[in-house]
Design a protein around this motif. Sequence first.
Motif: not given
Lengths: 381, 1017
Positions: A36, A41, A45, A48, A51-52, B701, B729, B753, B756-757, B760, B763
């Motif tokens: 990925r 990606i 986006t 980081t 995150v992925l 974002p 988490r 974080n 952010k997750s 993502f 999205r």
Amino acid sequence: MTNELDIFVGNTTLIDEDVYRLWLDGYSVSDAVARRVRSGILEQTGATAAVLQSDTMDHYRTFHMLERLLHAPPKLLHQLIFQIPPSRQALLIERYYAFDEAFVREVLGKKLSKGTKKDLDDISTKTGITLKSCRRQFDNFKRVFKVVEEMRGSLVDNIQQHFLLSDRLSRDYAAIVFFANNRFETGKKKLQYLSFGDFAFCAELMIQNWTLGAVGEAPTNPDSQVDDMDVDLDKEFLQDLKELKVLVADKDLLDLHKSLVCTALRGKLSVFSEMEANFKPPASGAEDRTPRIPAPQNLSRGLVNVAAKLIHNKDVRDLFVDLIEKFVEPCRSDHWPLNDVRLFLNQYSASVHSLDGFRHQTLWDRYMGTLRGCLLRLYHD
Amino acid sequence: MPGKLKVKIVAGRHLPVMDRASDLTDAFVEVKFGNTTFKTDVYLKSLNPQWNSEWFKFEVDDEDLQDEPLQITVLDHDTYSANDAIGKVYIDIDPLLYSEAATVISGWFPIYDTIHGIRGEINVIVKVDLFNDLNRFRQSSCGVKFFCTTSIPKCYRAVIIHGFVEELVVNEDPEYQWIDRIRTPRASNEARQRLISLMSGELQRKIGLKVLEMRGNAVVGYLQCFDLEGESGLVVRAIGTACTLDKLSSPAAFLPACNSPSKEMKEIPFNEDPNPNTHSSGPSTPLKNQTYSFSPSKSYSRQSSSSDTDLSLTPKTGMGSGSAGKEGGPFKALLRQQTQSALEQREFPFFTLTAFPPGFLVHVGGVVSARSVKLLDRIHNPDEPETRDAWWAEIRQEIKSHAKALGCHAVVGYSESTSICEEVCILSASGTAAVLNPRFLQDGTVEGCLEQRLEENLPVGCGFCHIPYDELNMPFPAHLTYCYNCRKQKVPDVLFTTIDLPTDAAVVGKGCLIQARLCRLKKKAQAEANATAISNLLPFMEYEVHTQLMNKLKLKGMNALFGLRIQITVGENMLMGLASATGVYLAALPTPGGIQIAGKTPNDGSYEQHISHMQKKINDTIAKNKELYEINPPEISEEVIGSPIPEPRQRSRLLRSQSESSDEVIELDLSHGKKDAFVLEIDDTDAMEDVHSLLTDVPPPSGFYSCNTEIMPGINNWTSEIQMFTSVRVIRLSSLNLTNQALNKNFNDLCENLLKSLYFKLRSMIPCCLCHVNFTVSLPEDELIQVTVTAVAITFDKNQALQTIKTHVEKSLQRASTDNEELLQFPLELCSDSLPPHPFPPAKEHLESASSNSGIPAAQRAVTVEKASPVAEGNFRNRSAPPCANSTVGVVKMTPLSFIPGAKITKYLGIINMFFIRETTSLREEGGVSGFLHAFIAEVFAMVRAHVAALGGNAVVSYIMKQCVFMENPNKNQAQCLINVSGDAVVFVRESDLEVISTQQPTANCQPLCTGGEVTT
């Protein structure tokens, strides 16, 4: 600081198609993350790698939980745990049951047993498909096989109903099941040039015409005690095929047949002389004009002999090897264009109807009709 | 009202294989209610049994009906040994007990086992026949409706808002009883689940009784919580707002999706009392230890209506006149007087609502909160939970006095919470001090209510910002200015509240989620010493959290916080503080000043440079944020303003300015700092950290917005695509670097974080807004921090937004207006055609119509008000229905919001309040802690959806996960988790479907919508 636990659960289950593909392809989480990352990606986006990683883990967990349901797709539709829109459900199922061409060519016609499963390591090495993915595909084949093996009715319909696959994929699975059941040899070197599509095409024709199911569908024969199954070849039919031997054994009949074909095709075939020479063995009088071709080479004899031998299981398995050796290779070595092959096969099957002494017209049609289709499909480089 | 409960077990499916030999199951079902049990026949050798049982009938009194859950157990028959339990289903039959909710519960329920999770499903039908019984001394409160929604539910009208109701019940926790040593984990979990179900039933019944005593018929903003006090017991407590609600019969009654329209028509608005005015002297003493005399005199309502008409004109006609401020004074005083009398009789004039009918909220003072640290002791007599009652009474008293200090007589957006670690417990309560319109609080003429409300003439859009306290006698030093909207009254420079942004508030730009995060290490200690240590730390935490919020707010260029929720969590060796709120720029409040940094040693050249560098960074961030959130408040020239503004608008040196804390009163008076308040000395490592943390918060974002309130200011064109989610988490801190700074950084990173997750993951929904983002922090163990987030992502239509703005601009050009508020303008004509409605219509429109002295018919105005609400009708008229084709399982939406975008709620089916325990002894096999919890949360969602679907609903609104207690013991391969969720089951109809109906009746094209608007106000 380490993440002990990290989960995301949506009321509607999130399905990422890309991650699903990676999962199906059998990549580990770290490999999937690496792939990925390479797909760019992160740049798109602004995310980081962490995150992925977390996202990939989440999806993998979801897929892992869904896998149990995917083994029996109707369950996926009725379960309450994951709320997934119908279009997504269909996608999940279809992709899960999709297979790689390279893989299916290795397994096609083999017995779907533990023994074969052990060979998956080698297949994985040979094809470059991950072992995990090989296992999934193999298990899919086996699962579908087990479910529909003993079932009455149309093979394709049964698969569609129990696995909710698309029409296309159901047909492919029907071919796989049919091949596995009859154990057709597909792995020989001379068969390597054939694609799964070629075999699937032949399988479909054979299922339609040569199985018990094909007979069962006929109005004259309502499904009484006959198991109208699509997976087994009609034994009676195979038995009867011996009768066709007369076409080559009876010299008069052979000559008549030949002359009928030759008359009809004279001038139409670019390879007429080769055809004429090959129709029956050169030993029968004509001068040896085709030294390239081994002696007993004879198209008609070859085709009829294949038919006559089909009563033996071993010969059924070698059906495709025989067809290639007895027909495709001779024609190819004479550089027959496909169109000539078609003209020849059409005329060859049709002329039999004009043979007065021949009593097995229906049998001939059932045999030749299918074989003609198969041969035309198999005849390519 | 005793009743007959009827249950039929229809079938099962997907049952687990219980007999390995045959790969099948011989299943039968036990149906238990109270002490009565029925059994079905054994259905041999099937994983999909068809029992199709007779109707099992239970004759029970209504007290039991309210308290007891229906318990359905699926078992595998075994001839030789004990029957094996497959799993259970608990069904709360409360929704069947009031006429307007569900009439039958019927559907597939997941069969749940606390060890194995969901194991197949069972199809059950439940009905209740209630007999009328006029026993006055009944202990039940059937018929009182409960709503988790913290606003007046969409298809009801508030006739009277009575006020605060609370109750708590305690019991021993079965997990800690001696018997737990000898019974299986399953038995223990089931005992606990059952007990809590029973206790919440009892609690609800008791609250219902209080409501009936107050002559109400419903509880809105019902919040029920569990305190797992461990050894000392189990407390279930609830708070809510008693109301008298009136069902709106149109237009929902003729909608097709309505389950039983005919039934609804028949319903009477359950005002059992023919003369509501007589109740005034009732002996309503819901609390044991209080005298509660409620005697609203009718004269108040009369007085207020007459005086209001007089005063109403002044703020509007006197545009730009300098005398307005003075006129505002007596008006305020009068109002306060009225409200005071209406509220003073109540022991706690608290309201758990966060959104209000228009005109209800007059002024907002600021956030009030109180905390207290208690040592838990064993509850000796469960029937007399006096200690816990007294604790809460104490805290509430404190809240009340804080509110009073702010010149307010009521507290809105009120909530209570606890944090427990071992035997120490922190009790917290917070709310927003406010001045309310007394009309809703007493029973005046019910009929006149609506009109009166609409004639309400407080300055719309800014009225609530005006200070309720006396300018000369302020409870704390604050910078007051004249309101930037109406120029009449004084407003503070920042406003903190726990409520939702009022729909009519004038806002510039968009809002955003603002969080303050803080950790403090604490020495491990026992009992008393521990409690003292915590008490000593609390004020500092409050102060820090407040400072952080203020700084972050300024950094965003905003001036008000809504939905503020400060959570302090106690652990073995640390305290965590997490404050979340939605920052907005209120047009009525002054532009916030920037943040200035000053050094200690001003002569050092390089040092100066460093400071100016930092300063520049901060200024850049502010500028960027202003652009990002579209905050471009109009520059107002002095001439237009008419009245002088007492201070320069650009003030300087505001970091840590004590004056900024003006709006929050907590136990500790933040406004009495002694040190030099206006200088931030960056030599100070703490301050350095502050500045850094300010700058490390990354904005979402592009295409993403987030808020913790119901609606995002500045976004109104929601599409119907919503995704509710829960994310959990847990991080493990390495014990080596446990300093406050390291801890803060870890915690900050964890939250950032996590956000952010989320961005993502979601999205694909861009442009989208995360609404009602709700963070919960807990410290399950020494070195573990757990953060749980529940929120809903809603997609909005960007193009439509642009279009709307364009029309705005065009329209506003045609008007000469002193108010440069770009958002407001709602051409009245639009409401009758199908153009998309405007985001913030009412303020301007009201002002204008009033200033031209032309009375607008009530109905029409009401329409505009309705359009202002986030569920604005017609937004999606041109959109086709979403492609949710009919699958075998009906889709049930879940959302923490009180509404569903693009849809209209036509019916409330009852409250969903569920408690689950899941335990495993094969943690690794289930995918570790993540796999275990992931599966469990998915199962909880599934069970909620199944219950809603069985009630005939298609959504849960105001959904909340109140508790998610997770414990693990990886060494033993074990884990346990407790989850408590609640929400309101509803039936909604897509607006696109409504459209179909209205086009079928061409003459009434807009009619139903307009009526809808009127009634919803």
